[in-house]
Structure formats: C-alpha cells, structure tokens
Motif scaffolding. Sequence first.
Motif, PDB file in Angstrom:
ATOM      1  N   GLY A 436       0.809  -1.207   0.000  1.00  0.00           N
ATOM      2  CA  GLY A 436       0.000   0.000   0.000  1.00  0.00           C
ATOM      3  C   GLY A 436       0.842   1.256   0.000  1.00  0.00           C
ATOM      4  O   GLY A 436       2.073   1.225  -0.069  1.00  0.00           O
ATOM      5  N   SER A 437       0.180   2.385   0.119  1.00  0.00           N
ATOM      6  CA  SER A 437       0.845   3.682  -0.012  1.00  0.00           C
ATOM      7  C   SER A 437       1.710   4.044   1.194  1.00  0.00           C
ATOM      8  O   SER A 437       2.472   5.003   1.135  1.00  0.00           O
ATOM      9  CB  SER A 437      -0.201   4.789  -0.225  1.00  0.00           C
ATOM     10  OG  SER A 437      -1.107   4.829   0.876  1.00  0.00           O
ATOM     11  N   THR A 438       1.607   3.303   2.293  1.00  0.00           N
ATOM     12  CA  THR A 438       2.385   3.642   3.488  1.00  0.00           C
ATOM     13  C   THR A 438       3.776   3.020   3.483  1.00  0.00           C
ATOM     14  O   THR A 438       4.581   3.328   4.355  1.00  0.00           O
ATOM     15  CB  THR A 438       1.641   3.186   4.748  1.00  0.00           C
ATOM     16  OG1 THR A 438       1.387   1.780   4.673  1.00  0.00           O
ATOM     17  CG2 THR A 438       0.327   3.932   4.890  1.00  0.00           C
ATOM     18  N   ALA A 439       4.072   2.125   2.547  1.00  0.00           N
ATOM     19  CA  ALA A 439       5.372   1.446   2.522  1.00  0.00           C
ATOM     20  C   ALA A 439       6.449   2.393   2.007  1.00  0.00           C
ATOM     21  O   ALA A 439       6.217   3.189   1.085  1.00  0.00           O
ATOM     22  CB  ALA A 439       5.302   0.207   1.646  1.00  0.00           C
ATOM     23  N   ARG A 440       7.630   2.315   2.600  1.00  0.00           N
ATOM     24  CA  ARG A 440       8.780   3.115   2.181  1.00  0.00           C
ATOM     25  C   ARG A 440      10.001   2.209   2.091  1.00  0.00           C
ATOM     26  O   ARG A 440      10.257   1.412   3.000  1.00  0.00           O
ATOM     27  CB  ARG A 440       9.052   4.259   3.166  1.00  0.00           C
ATOM     28  CG  ARG A 440       7.972   5.315   3.237  1.00  0.00           C
ATOM     29  CD  ARG A 440       7.933   6.152   1.976  1.00  0.00           C
ATOM     30  NE  ARG A 440       6.945   7.216   2.069  1.00  0.00           N
ATOM     31  CZ  ARG A 440       5.683   7.093   1.704  1.00  0.00           C
ATOM     32  NH1 ARG A 440       5.245   5.933   1.217  1.00  0.00           N
ATOM     33  NH2 ARG A 440       4.840   8.106   1.808  1.00  0.00           N
ATOM     34  N   VAL A 441      10.758   2.333   0.999  1.00  0.00           N
ATOM     35  CA  VAL A 441      11.959   1.536   0.778  1.00  0.00           C
ATOM     36  C   VAL A 441      13.100   2.482   0.430  1.00  0.00           C
ATOM     37  O   VAL A 441      12.923   3.397  -0.382  1.00  0.00           O
ATOM     38  CB  VAL A 441      11.767   0.498  -0.351  1.00  0.00           C
ATOM     39  CG1 VAL A 441      13.028  -0.340  -0.538  1.00  0.00           C
ATOM     40  CG2 VAL A 441      10.581  -0.407  -0.056  1.00  0.00           C
ATOM     41  N   VAL A 442      14.257   2.277   1.055  1.00  0.00           N
ATOM     42  CA  VAL A 442      15.448   3.089   0.799  1.00  0.00           C
ATOM     43  C   VAL A 442      16.545   2.178   0.254  1.00  0.00           C
ATOM     44  O   VAL A 442      16.845   1.129   0.838  1.00  0.00           O
ATOM     45  CB  VAL A 442      15.937   3.798   2.076  1.00  0.00           C
ATOM     46  CG1 VAL A 442      17.219   4.568   1.795  1.00  0.00           C
ATOM     47  CG2 VAL A 442      14.874   4.737   2.601  1.00  0.00           C
ATOM     48  N   LEU A 443      17.142   2.558  -0.863  1.00  0.00           N
ATOM     49  CA  LEU A 443      18.220   1.803  -1.490  1.00  0.00           C
ATOM     50  C   LEU A 443      19.509   2.598  -1.402  1.00  0.00           C
ATOM     51  O   LEU A 443      19.537   3.792  -1.716  1.00  0.00           O
ATOM     52  CB  LEU A 443      17.891   1.505  -2.953  1.00  0.00           C
ATOM     53  CG  LEU A 443      16.554   0.799  -3.249  1.00  0.00           C
ATOM     54  CD1 LEU A 443      16.394   0.595  -4.742  1.00  0.00           C
ATOM     55  CD2 LEU A 443      16.469  -0.514  -2.515  1.00  0.00           C
ATOM     56  N   VAL A 444      20.585   1.938  -0.977  1.00  0.00           N
ATOM     57  CA  VAL A 444      21.898   2.577  -0.871  1.00  0.00           C
ATOM     58  C   VAL A 444      22.878   1.748  -1.704  1.00  0.00           C
ATOM     59  O   VAL A 444      23.003   0.536  -1.482  1.00  0.00           O
ATOM     60  CB  VAL A 444      22.374   2.650   0.591  1.00  0.00           C
ATOM     61  CG1 VAL A 444      23.695   3.414   0.681  1.00  0.00           C
ATOM     62  CG2 VAL A 444      21.323   3.312   1.468  1.00  0.00           C
ATOM     63  N   PRO A 445      23.597   2.339  -2.661  1.00  0.00           N
ATOM     64  CA  PRO A 445      24.500   1.556  -3.524  1.00  0.00           C
ATOM     65  C   PRO A 445      25.764   1.137  -2.796  1.00  0.00           C
ATOM     66  O   PRO A 445      26.031   1.533  -1.659  1.00  0.00           O
ATOM     67  CB  PRO A 445      24.804   2.536  -4.664  1.00  0.00           C
ATOM     68  CG  PRO A 445      24.686   3.889  -4.028  1.00  0.00           C
ATOM     69  CD  PRO A 445      23.586   3.763  -3.007  1.00  0.00           C
ATOM     70  N   SER A 446      26.563   0.327  -3.481  1.00  0.00           N
ATOM     71  CA  SER A 446      27.836  -0.165  -2.955  1.00  0.00           C
ATOM     72  C   SER A 446      28.864  -0.118  -4.064  1.00  0.00           C
ATOM     73  O   SER A 446      28.528  -0.195  -5.258  1.00  0.00           O
ATOM     74  CB  SER A 446      27.672  -1.594  -2.422  1.00  0.00           C
ATOM     75  OG  SER A 446      28.932  -2.174  -2.133  1.00  0.00           O
ATOM     76  N   ILE A 447      30.137  -0.020  -3.678  1.00  0.00           N
ATOM     77  CA  ILE A 447      31.196  -0.020  -4.689  1.00  0.00           C
ATOM     78  C   ILE A 447      31.347  -1.395  -5.327  1.00  0.00           C
ATOM     79  O   ILE A 447      32.031  -1.528  -6.352  1.00  0.00           O
ATOM     80  CB  ILE A 447      32.541   0.429  -4.080  1.00  0.00           C
ATOM     81  CG1 ILE A 447      32.943  -0.488  -2.920  1.00  0.00           C
ATOM     82  CG2 ILE A 447      32.478   1.872  -3.627  1.00  0.00           C
ATOM     83  CD1 ILE A 447      34.320  -0.167  -2.351  1.00  0.00           C
ATOM     84  N   VAL A 489      19.478   9.146  10.524  1.00  0.00           N
ATOM     85  CA  VAL A 489      20.096   7.866  10.194  1.00  0.00           C
ATOM     86  C   VAL A 489      21.268   8.119   9.254  1.00  0.00           C
ATOM     87  O   VAL A 489      21.134   8.819   8.249  1.00  0.00           O
ATOM     88  CB  VAL A 489      19.085   6.906   9.536  1.00  0.00           C
ATOM     89  CG1 VAL A 489      19.735   5.555   9.255  1.00  0.00           C
ATOM     90  CG2 VAL A 489      17.848   6.739  10.402  1.00  0.00           C
ATOM     91  N   GLY A 490      22.432   7.564   9.594  1.00  0.00           N
ATOM     92  CA  GLY A 490      23.599   7.610   8.733  1.00  0.00           C
ATOM     93  C   GLY A 490      23.988   6.211   8.313  1.00  0.00           C
ATOM     94  O   GLY A 490      23.896   5.259   9.103  1.00  0.00           O
ATOM     95  N   CYS A 491      24.427   6.040   7.069  1.00  0.00           N
ATOM     96  CA  CYS A 491      24.758   4.712   6.571  1.00  0.00           C
ATOM     97  C   CYS A 491      25.900   4.796   5.570  1.00  0.00           C
ATOM     98  O   CYS A 491      26.066   5.794   4.870  1.00  0.00           O
ATOM     99  CB  CYS A 491      23.538   4.044   5.934  1.00  0.00           C
ATOM    100  SG  CYS A 491      22.686   5.051   4.712  1.00  0.00           S
ATOM    101  N   CYS A 492      26.689   3.716   5.530  1.00  0.00           N
ATOM    102  CA  CYS A 492      27.813   3.607   4.608  1.00  0.00           C
ATOM    103  C   CYS A 492      28.012   2.136   4.297  1.00  0.00           C
ATOM    104  O   CYS A 492      28.151   1.314   5.209  1.00  0.00           O
ATOM    105  CB  CYS A 492      29.071   4.218   5.220  1.00  0.00           C
ATOM    106  SG  CYS A 492      30.538   4.110   4.163  1.00  0.00           S
ATOM    107  N   THR A 493      28.035   1.772   3.010  1.00  0.00           N
ATOM    108  CA  THR A 493      28.128   0.368   2.618  1.00  0.00           C
ATOM    109  C   THR A 493      29.565  -0.118   2.484  1.00  0.00           C
ATOM    110  O   THR A 493      29.782  -1.321   2.326  1.00  0.00           O
ATOM    111  CB  THR A 493      27.399   0.137   1.281  1.00  0.00           C
ATOM    112  OG1 THR A 493      27.968   0.990   0.279  1.00  0.00           O
ATOM    113  CG2 THR A 493      25.917   0.449   1.416  1.00  0.00           C
ATOM    114  N   VAL A 494      30.542   0.760   2.526  1.00  0.00           N
ATOM    115  CA  VAL A 494      31.939   0.309   2.522  1.00  0.00           C
ATOM    116  C   VAL A 494      32.237  -0.378   3.852  1.00  0.00           C
ATOM    117  O   VAL A 494      31.844   0.120   4.919  1.00  0.00           O
ATOM    118  CB  VAL A 494      32.895   1.496   2.292  1.00  0.00           C
ATOM    119  CG1 VAL A 494      34.340   1.067   2.455  1.00  0.00           C
ATOM    120  CG2 VAL A 494      32.683   2.085   0.904  1.00  0.00           C
ATOM    121  N   ASP A 495      32.930  -1.501   3.801  1.00  0.00           N
ATOM    122  CA  ASP A 495      33.209  -2.281   5.015  1.00  0.00           C
ATOM    123  C   ASP A 495      34.341  -1.620   5.799  1.00  0.00           C
ATOM    124  O   ASP A 495      35.450  -2.155   5.912  1.00  0.00           O
ATOM    125  CB  ASP A 495      33.560  -3.714   4.643  1.00  0.00           C
ATOM    126  CG  ASP A 495      33.468  -4.661   5.834  1.00  0.00           C
ATOM    127  OD1 ASP A 495      33.336  -4.164   6.968  1.00  0.00           O
ATOM    128  OD2 ASP A 495      33.533  -5.886   5.630  1.00  0.00           O
TER     129      ASP A 495
END
Length: 623
Positions: A436-447, A489-495
């Motif tokens: 439904g309209s209440t769903a939210r998805v966030v995508l963060v890329p990776s190297i 919220v902070g995020c980083c996909t580099v290990d």
Amino acid sequence: MEEEILEAFEKTGFSLDEEDEILKKCLTLCINYKLGPSDLASSFEVYFLNRGIDGTVVQNAHMEGFLLYLQNEQKNAMIKEEAHPHIYSSNDVDMILNNEQEDAKETIVGTPIKEQEKLYSETSDLELGENGTTSGKQSRVATNHITPFGQRTNKFTVQFTLNKLSDMDGDIKKQEAVDNEDDIIRRIQPSEACSFEVQGSQPEHSCRFMYDSVEDKFNALDNRIKRHAAAFIASGLHEEPGDPTVASQKSVFSVGMVCCDGDGHLNEKSILLQGSVEYSGGQQVRLDIQKLPKFSFFPGQVVGIEGHNPSGHCFIASKVTDSIPFLATPDVDLPPAKRQATDQELHPINSSNAPGKLSLLIASGPFTTTDNLLYEPLAELLAYSSRMQPQLLVLMGPFVDSEHPEIKIGTVDRSFNSIFHMEVVRKLQDHVNYMGSTARVVLVPSIRDAGHDFVFPQYLSMLKLIFFLLIQIMSLQNPGTFDANQVKVGCCTVDILKQLSGEEISRIPDRSSRDRLGRLATHLLSQRSFYPLFPPSEDVPLDLSLAPKALQISSIPDLLILPSDLAPFVKVLSIDESSNGVEQVKCICVNPGRLAKGVGGGTFVELNFDVSNDRTNASIIRI
C-alpha cells in the motif's frame, strides 16, 4: 496452446492486458512447471486472491510475483514428496552415468531438494555492559556447515536481541504459523507512513572522478586537520596548538594525523604525527607512545596530543585525545556567508524536531546466493516485511554483486542494469503495491555493484528508478544521511569496520571495556567521518576531490548503519558531546551482516526505534 491458455483465463473471469507478451510468459510457465492451461489459470486465481489484487485484468507486472508463487509451491510440493528416504535403483545409476541429472536441472526452475537438512543457526549469549553496549561471543563454524538456501528447514531464527521483549518469542511462533497457512493472507496496514528527508551533500551525477592529484589529496587532509584543530580550540579546554617538530622541553598541545613511516602495518615503533601547514608546515615527526596508558590508533586518525620534543626528532606523548568534540565550529573551506547558511541548515533555530518512533528492517547485500541469480533471500525478506509491516525497509548494496561467481566469470547473458531492474526493482515494486501507499523503501548503492561506477563516495546512478516509484522507493548516495520520522540515520556500505580492524593498534588495560567492535564503530563518530582511514584500502576507490563534505558526519546520528563481513551486532555507543566528557549522547550502531552467505541465507536486523534507548528493541534474525 496459447489460445487454450487465453480461453482458460476467460473462463475464470480474467482478461489479459498485454495479451501477446503475457501469453508467451504463460506458455513458458506451463512448460517449465508441467501445468495445463486450466491448472495455470487456477493457480493464478489462488495467487490473485492471496495477494488481494484489485480488478480482473491480468497485467504484465503481475507475472513476476506469480513466478515466485509457482516456485514456492513447487518447493513445498517437493518437500512433502521427498520427506521419506529415497530408495535408489538401477535406473538412478543409469541416470547418473548418462548425466541426465544435469539436463534435468537446466529444464526445471529452481533447485530440486534431495534431502532435508537441519538449519544450522549460530547462537550467542548477549550481555549488556555498563556503557550500554551489547556484546556476544559467536561460535565459530566451518564454511561447509552452511545450509544451502533451498534446503533449509526453519526460515527465521532470532540470533541476537537488544532490550528483548517478553513477547518476542510469541511473534516468531505467530510468524511461523502464518507460513503454514494456505488460506488468504490477511494484511494489516501500518498506521501511517514515515516522513523522509535526505540530508548532507553528494557528488553530482555524471561527474568526472579519479582525477584528483597529490595536491588535492594533501589539501583535503590538511583541511581535515584544521577543522579538528578549530574544534579543539572552540571547546575551550585546549590552548592554541603548537608545533610538535620543534625541539622544546616545555609540554605543548598539538593536533595532527597519525601516519605510518612505511608501507607495512602500523605498530608502536612506526607511528608518525603529521601536522597541518598552518601550525607545523605539514611536516612529520616520530611519535613515542610508551608513556600512554591507553590508546587506539589507526592511519588517518586525527588526534590531539600533549607532550614534548626534547631532541627535535621524536615527540614524546603524555596524553592523547582522539575524540573530536561536536561543536558548531565554522568550516574552514567555506567563505563567511556560506558558513552562516550552513550553520543554520545543520543547527536550525527551531529545536522542536525531537526524534520520534520508527520501525524498520535493515538488510545488506549480496541479496542472492552464489549458486544462482534467483534472489531467493530477497524474496524471503520481502515476505517477512509484508507480515511485520515496518514503516521503512532499508536495503544496502551490493544489489548486483561484482564478486558473484556467475558475474565474475561472465556467464550471464543479461546486462547488469537488466538484472537489477528485473530481479530487484520488480520485486520491490510488487512489494510496495501489495503493502500500500504507506510502505517506504530506501536503497543505498555499494562499490561492489557491477552496474555502478567504481568510485567512492558514490553518486546516484544505477538506482535511478522510474517516475512513479520515486514516492515509495527512494535511492540514496553512499555514504548517506537521511531523516525518517525525525530520526537521523547515517549509513555507509563500505566495510570500514573490517578495514579498521586490520589497521588498528590499541592498548586497553581495562578488560571490562574491551568491546572491539564497539570501539571500531566509535572511531567514525569520534573522527566525524564515514571513512577516516587513510591511505584507504586497496579495494576502495577513494576520491577526496569528488565531494569534500560527503564523508563528513556533521552531528551524531540517532542510528548508524555499517554493513560488514564481521559478526553482526546491534550496539549502543556513548559519545562525548564535549571534550570533558560531561555530556554524552547515545547512538545505536547496527551491522546487519549479509542477507546471503555463500549458498545459504544470512542475517538482517529488525529494529523498533524509540526516543528512549531503554524502549528501543532490536533483533538480528538469521534466515
């Protein structure tokens, strides 16, 4: 046969939108799953009722979800049929000798299940320390004990918990009961959608990268030292920094960057301190840390050190401060007008934006197992999300992993963007349409994303979605910062955690505070940077001139997401707001692990954030 399929759909009351394309796909499904036209139409009617799709028009977008439904039905049927031991005969031997088994695998979608194996789940004892961090001793297991994804028996197992609720076990049992139900799935929509706002700067799209010169790198590092020196001075607890390279018997306070005198790993005999151009002309001096009772150093770390240099060749440290105070100091790179605008943006006058409540699922790639590109772990995660109804689903790359065996050796016959849109975007589209309209998805890329430019920090490229998905499926730069329900919220996909683990040297006399994973995560907040390591790891294409402020952490986030190959964890970090340690701010750091590990399932995190850390609860769930 296509005419028979069309007639079967019309008998059940359905009409086809894109008739030719849908009939071709239905014909393929009939051949692969050995279904007749009437059986296919009946199966779609069950899928139609379970998903609660509006209308009676079969659209092309429905076929992707229908394919997953048939795959799951086939797996469940095979599990029931092969529950008893198989008695081999001479026909089986002839089949193996004639390599008929390999031919059968190519004509059947999915991997047939030959036997049942128990899911190996790692357990650990979770303890809550005095500083609010959680730690668990994870049992070590050989890689050959990993259960293949198609052969696991239990879908979800709770591995770690933070602030465990009394009804957590009841929720899991209720969830497993839902898995076994054959009737129509009843959905409960979330009360309201979460707010979302992207923060921070990012590189521009289609920008030129990897053109930074030695001068650009030196200026970026020098500006970083000057910013930290200005923060130390603004705190009022330290005097003006002195030059550590000048011989003097007097104790001075100096600010500089930790370096190594060679190409090897850092050790107590190879530490150098590099000052800024303003205070020491950018020169380096050897650092003696024998008198320090406690320290934790890594290359690229900016520290404040008190000591003296009696000979002019070695600075003897007596006290070290590795935590940079978070104060509203001006940025040395910006003109006065821009500094004022930036300060008002980061520290608005209206302080009524207090963090609220937020429920979210956090998962990091790879999202498919190494033996195929069916993205089965992602499908299981979306099924779990559809039942638990979180406000936000955070998915962090790699989405199309460049380290996947089929992609690495080049045996796929599709482009990387095609794999991403067919296997990831379409599944997410089907998920948000169902939620439904209440769903939210966030995508963060990776190297490690095969379809993305190999550069860090990353701008938005592969994750640009079609227009009508932008409302519910949002893409973010890497590293990125966003506000959801006024929760930062902070995020980083580099290990970075794994890379710091290999470069850090420390002396921790107090055994009760030897939380190494928590200390590694604290380094990022103490250094105000998502990637404080320099020189960077060999597999990280760091470009310091691409976006000077993209790596900076302007303020302590409420939630810090750092996916890593290290053991997954959820920890509460206590950070000093000022240098005297009087005011402390807590940050929840999450390492969700990898959703897929080899041929088996991995881990993800379910978190319910509350303004009070005592009310925040989280679970690390293993598939």
